[in-house]
Design an enzyme around this catalytic site. Structure first.
Site, mmCIF file in Angstrom:
data_model
loop_
_atom_site.group_PDB
_atom_site.id
_atom_site.type_symbol
_atom_site.label_atom_id
_atom_site.label_comp_id
_atom_site.label_asym_id
_atom_site.label_seq_id
_atom_site.Cartn_x
_atom_site.Cartn_y
_atom_site.Cartn_z
ATOM 1 N N SER A 11 13.448 -6.775 1.331
ATOM 2 C CA SER A 11 13.340 -5.422 0.753
ATOM 3 C C SER A 11 13.050 -4.411 1.856
ATOM 4 C CB SER A 11 12.227 -5.378 -0.292
ATOM 5 O OG SER A 11 12.531 -6.228 -1.359
ATOM 6 N N LYS B 58 0.814 -1.220 0.000
ATOM 7 C CA LYS B 58 0.000 0.000 0.000
ATOM 8 C C LYS B 58 0.847 1.268 0.000
ATOM 9 C CE LYS B 58 -4.296 -1.762 1.902
ATOM 10 N NZ LYS B 58 -3.924 -3.074 2.444
#
Ligand code: PNS
Length: 164
Positions: free
Chosen positions: A128, A41
């Site tokens: 990540s 998001k």
């Protein structure tokens, strides 16, 4: 041609992802790396940035294509007409979520098979999320991500730095 889809957020691509792509290439004739448009998001990199980083990193890897997808993974599997979905498994802690996702995808479409590949031990702790955190705080991420990603993280950091 037996191709496989390697889906993910790739925000950003890491050496662990690259390791998985190379391993997958030894099993399939082609790999389509797909960036999920809505997976994350609040991503650091826009989809077009993630795609161009992946394209740069995968340049010179014959059999690798890069694309994006929006919506359900099972629909992307049908659209790209692939034999399997590739997911990387770093540790047991990944397994529960990955197993659930694989079984859910198979419930949505019986033909959706997931193949799990373990990256090499040098990459088994990479994420990540951590890389973004380290880079944002000024740490050196060059051992963990390809050079174009180091440059992109540096430029994000400089661009996002508050004015003195
Ligand atoms: O790199 P990520 O964030 O672990 O990738 C997760 C991803 C994109 C593979 C997953 O969120 C996904 O498949 N999203 C597409 C929407 C979907 O199909 N959801 C149902 C999966 S059970």
């Amino acid at each position: 041609m037996r191709k496989a889809l390697f889906p993910g957020s790739f925000d950003p691509v890491t050496n662990g992802h690259v390791d998985v792509i190379k391993r997958a290439l030894s099993l399939f004739d082609g790999i389509i790396v797909v960036v999920a448009v809505n997976a994350e998001k609040n991503p650091m990199f826009r989809v077009d940035e993630r795609l161009s980083l992946l394209r740069e990193v995968c340049e010179g890897m014959p059999g690798v294509e890069v694309a994006s997808f929006d919506g359900l993974l099972v629909e992307a599997v049908r659209e790209f007409n692939v034999a399997a979905v590739i997911r990387g498994l770093r540790a047991i802690s990944d397994f529960e979520y990955e197993f659930q996702m694989a079984m859910m995808n198979r419930s949505l479409d019986e033909r959706c098979e997931t193949v799990f590949l373990m990256p090499g031990p040098a990459h088994s702790f990479l994420s990540s999320r951590m890389i973004k955190e380290i880079a944002t705080l000024g740490g050196d991420v060059s051992p963990f991500v390809p050079a174009p990603v180091v440059r992109a993280l540096t430029s994000k950091r400089n661009g996002n730095a508050p004015l003195a």
